[in-house]
Design a protein around this motif. Structure first.
Motif, PDB file in Angstrom:
ATOM      1  N   TYR A 126      49.985  -3.870  -7.460  1.00 22.77           N
ATOM      2  CA  TYR A 126      48.972  -3.029  -6.835  1.00 22.77           C
ATOM      3  C   TYR A 126      47.610  -3.525  -7.301  1.00 22.77           C
ATOM      4  O   TYR A 126      47.231  -3.362  -8.455  1.00 22.77           O
ATOM      5  N   LEU A 127      46.855  -4.180  -6.396  1.00 20.20           N
ATOM      6  CA  LEU A 127      45.642  -4.895  -6.764  1.00 20.20           C
ATOM      7  C   LEU A 127      44.433  -3.999  -6.947  1.00 20.20           C
ATOM      8  O   LEU A 127      43.508  -4.346  -7.689  1.00 20.20           O
ATOM      9  N   GLY A 128      44.408  -2.855  -6.259  1.00 19.52           N
ATOM     10  CA  GLY A 128      43.265  -1.964  -6.345  1.00 19.52           C
ATOM     11  C   GLY A 128      43.090  -1.181  -5.066  1.00 19.52           C
ATOM     12  O   GLY A 128      43.959  -1.179  -4.195  1.00 19.52           O
ATOM     13  N   PHE A 129      41.947  -0.518  -4.937  1.00 23.12           N
ATOM     14  CA  PHE A 129      41.748   0.354  -3.776  1.00 23.12           C
ATOM     15  C   PHE A 129      40.263   0.571  -3.506  1.00 23.12           C
ATOM     16  O   PHE A 129      39.408   0.357  -4.375  1.00 23.12           O
ATOM     17  N   THR A 130      39.986   0.986  -2.283  1.00 29.15           N
ATOM     18  CA  THR A 130      38.661   1.438  -1.877  1.00 29.15           C
ATOM     19  C   THR A 130      38.768   2.910  -1.551  1.00 29.15           C
ATOM     20  O   THR A 130      39.606   3.312  -0.726  1.00 29.15           O
ATOM     21  N   ASP A 131      37.964   3.758  -2.199  1.00 29.48           N
ATOM     22  CA  ASP A 131      38.106   5.199  -2.012  1.00 29.48           C
ATOM     23  C   ASP A 131      37.309   5.686  -0.808  1.00 29.48           C
ATOM     24  O   ASP A 131      36.679   4.898  -0.088  1.00 29.48           O
ATOM     25  N   SER A 132      37.333   7.008  -0.586  1.00 28.43           N
ATOM     26  CA  SER A 132      36.699   7.571   0.604  1.00 28.43           C
ATOM     27  C   SER A 132      35.179   7.512   0.554  1.00 28.43           C
ATOM     28  O   SER A 132      34.517   7.752   1.564  1.00 28.43           O
ATOM     29  N   ASP A 133      34.610   7.187  -0.607  1.00 30.56           N
ATOM     30  CA  ASP A 133      33.166   6.978  -0.712  1.00 30.56           C
ATOM     31  C   ASP A 133      32.781   5.517  -0.519  1.00 30.56           C
ATOM     32  O   ASP A 133      31.612   5.157  -0.647  1.00 30.56           O
ATOM     33  N   GLY A 134      33.796   4.665  -0.238  1.00 26.82           N
ATOM     34  CA  GLY A 134      33.536   3.254  -0.043  1.00 26.82           C
ATOM     35  C   GLY A 134      33.415   2.468  -1.330  1.00 26.82           C
ATOM     36  O   GLY A 134      33.015   1.290  -1.310  1.00 26.82           O
ATOM     37  N   ILE A 135      33.762   3.078  -2.460  1.00 27.10           N
ATOM     38  CA  ILE A 135      33.692   2.398  -3.757  1.00 27.10           C
ATOM     39  C   ILE A 135      34.977   1.614  -3.988  1.00 27.10           C
ATOM     40  O   ILE A 135      36.080   2.133  -3.814  1.00 27.10           O
ATOM     41  N   THR A 136      34.838   0.354  -4.380  1.00 26.92           N
ATOM     42  CA  THR A 136      35.981  -0.511  -4.638  1.00 26.92           C
ATOM     43  C   THR A 136      36.371  -0.455  -6.114  1.00 26.92           C
ATOM     44  O   THR A 136      35.516  -0.569  -6.995  1.00 26.92           O
TER      45      THR A 136
END
Length: 234
Positions: A126-136
């Motif tokens: 699991y490399l990571g994510f972008t949340d609903s605020d657009g933050i990576t």
């Protein structure tokens, strides 16, 4: 398969602001057969079949409440998209759309976010994510996601950093009775070293990794409120 609910943590907080109490109902007194503990020698597929195929989709209808008396309904949709690049690596994106209604107040919130997985099926991470605020949020440390696991097994997914937040994700498999298991994903998020919120998402799965239902518990440290949402896969 991770961070479905974390993606709209901020929006959920907005819906909490005007929460009010609601009453509960009694049982009907009917009896059900005693559950049979699941055999701990069974190896459960960790990832649902086809999860990383472009176009794969899951939808859940959830209901729930919080410890301040608020009540909620929610729809969760997760769709696997075409291969892309994340943090300069080939990645398979999984996009989550969450719609939540505070039925105590009528407040409605929605959020979208994307999780990213490595493309190597033999050593999936699991490399990571972008949340609903657009933050990576990118990985600080990673572990390979197991292809299968038995009840009692546990492990680490990784640690992720973004916008002063640090998120640690772990997993464990527990008994769900009658040939099923609970795949429990735990997340703890801190900001500047202080707890911000925590989440525990538990999927009931069969031996092939198919998901039957989900329960999510999200705790907000600033308010001391916990939201619990649960429901079946559609």
């Amino acid at each position: 398969m991770f961070n479905k609910y974390k993606l709209v943590i901020v929006s959920l907080g907005i819906a909490l602001l005007s929460a009010c109490g609601s009453g509960g109902g009694g049982g009907d007194g009917s009896s059900t057969p005693a559950p049979v503990p699941t055999d701990t020698n069974i190896a459960f597929q960790f990832i649902p079949p086809g999860y990383f195929s472009n176009g794969y989709k899951e939808t859940y209808q959830l209901t729930g409440s919080d410890t301040a008396g608020g009540t909620y309904t929610a729809t969760i949709s997760v769709t696997t998209l075409a291969q892309t690049t994340f943090n300069s690596q080939p990645a398979i994106p999984s996009q989550s759309l969450v719609n939540i209604t505070n039925t105590s107040t009528g407040a409605f919130v929605t959020g979208t976010g994307t999780s990213y997985f490595s493309v190597d099926s033999a050593s999936r991470m699991y490399l990571g994510f972008t949340d609903s605020d657009g933050i990576t949020h990118t990985a600080v440390s990673l572990s390979v996601i197991p292809q299968s696991a038995k009840i009692g097994d546990f492990g680490t997914v990784g640690t992720y950093s973004g916008a002063s937040e640090s998120t640690q994700i772990t997993w464990r498999l527990t008994n769900a009775n009658n040939g099923l298991a609970n795949q429990v994903i735990s997340e703890t998020t801190t900001i500047f070293g202080n707890l911000e919120f925590s989440e525990e998402t538990s999927y009931v799965i069969d031996q092939s990794g198919n998901r039957k239902s989900v329960t999510a518990k999200i705790y907000y440290d600033d308010s001391g409120i916990t939201i619990t949402l649960s429901g079946n896969k559609q």
